[in-house]
Design a protein around this motif. Sequence first.
Motif, PDB file in Angstrom:
ATOM      1  N   GLY A   7       0.792  -1.229   0.000  1.00  0.00           N
ATOM      2  CA  GLY A   7       0.000   0.000   0.000  1.00  0.00           C
ATOM      3  C   GLY A   7       0.822   1.276   0.000  1.00  0.00           C
ATOM      4  N   ALA A   8       0.141   2.382  -0.217  1.00  0.00           N
ATOM      5  CA  ALA A   8       0.798   3.696  -0.294  1.00  0.00           C
ATOM      6  C   ALA A   8       0.850   4.347   1.087  1.00  0.00           C
ATOM      7  CB  ALA A   8       0.039   4.586  -1.286  1.00  0.00           C
ATOM      8  N   TRP A   9       1.436   3.653   2.059  1.00  0.00           N
ATOM      9  CA  TRP A   9       1.483   4.164   3.432  1.00  0.00           C
ATOM     10  C   TRP A   9       2.813   4.818   3.772  1.00  0.00           C
ATOM     11  CZ3 TRP A   9       5.382   1.624   6.047  1.00  0.00           C
ATOM     12  CH2 TRP A   9       5.769   0.382   5.538  1.00  0.00           C
ATOM     13  N   ALA A  10       3.752   4.764   2.847  1.00  0.00           N
ATOM     14  CA  ALA A  10       5.073   5.296   3.152  1.00  0.00           C
ATOM     15  C   ALA A  10       5.622   6.082   1.972  1.00  0.00           C
ATOM     16  CB  ALA A  10       6.023   4.147   3.496  1.00  0.00           C
ATOM     17  N   ALA A  11       6.561   6.960   2.277  1.00  0.00           N
ATOM     18  CA  ALA A  11       7.252   7.705   1.238  1.00  0.00           C
ATOM     19  C   ALA A  11       8.057   6.738   0.373  1.00  0.00           C
ATOM     20  CB  ALA A  11       8.182   8.737   1.865  1.00  0.00           C
ATOM     21  N   LYS A  12       8.482   7.193  -0.803  1.00  0.00           N
ATOM     22  CA  LYS A  12       9.169   6.298  -1.743  1.00  0.00           C
ATOM     23  C   LYS A  12      10.423   5.677  -1.132  1.00  0.00           C
ATOM     24  CE  LYS A  12      11.133   5.956  -6.378  1.00  0.00           C
ATOM     25  NZ  LYS A  12      12.315   5.199  -5.918  1.00  0.00           N
ATOM     26  N   ALA A  13      11.175   6.438  -0.347  1.00  0.00           N
ATOM     27  CA  ALA A  13      12.398   5.907   0.241  1.00  0.00           C
ATOM     28  C   ALA A  13      12.096   4.719   1.151  1.00  0.00           C
ATOM     29  CB  ALA A  13      13.125   6.992   1.027  1.00  0.00           C
TER      30      ALA A  13
END
Length: 226
Positions: A192-198
């Motif tokens: 999921g999109a729960w974190a920044a790309k890094a």
Amino acid sequence: MQTLIAEDLLLLLLDDAKGTLAASDKVQPLLGGALLLELALAGRVGVVERTSRWTSAKVAVTGTPPGEPLLDEAMARVAEKPRSAQDLVDRLGKGTRDVLLDRLAARGLVERRDDKVLGLFPHTTWPARDARHEESVRALLQGALVQGLTPDARTSALIALLAAIDHAHKVVDRGDLPARTVKARAQEVADGAWAAKAVRDAVVAAQAAIAAAVTASVAATTAGSS
């Protein structure tokens, strides 16, 4: 109580009554991956894009040490030289289990019991002493994996690590839900999109590294027994 992701993983994998550890053959790379993700979530390390098709992506230091002894030690290991996540998870996880178990015992969360198997062979177990913190962690996992609630970044990282060893469905009360449904939900959270790309890059790298380390360990065990 403030604990490391690696400490929460150990509590989840320990049998509260027997004090024995599930998935013990997977613990070293798993704990190394947990330290790596903890540093990534705090913005201390990141994954550097590979420079060519013949090289792997490397983990690099991107911040200052957090002031937590175990994380500082892990960060120093990352800073030694460019290494892939696959290389790092085993290095970071080496010897970490015993250190973390001692820390958990010092906090009164588990109890160390030394015994001997057949009266001869030393055997140490770590049954629960105070399970309240572990229960609060399980409640967060239950909400995310069974009830479909949106987890925070730290819980999502914990789920991603459990999914890497196919264990997420074993730490919650599934009720009538099939194991495959909980597994799918765990992977959905991990992706999921729960974190920044890094951090996202670190999650993907850590999951792949843990899976590769576990596969290599199984292969070595199989070869040794044939």
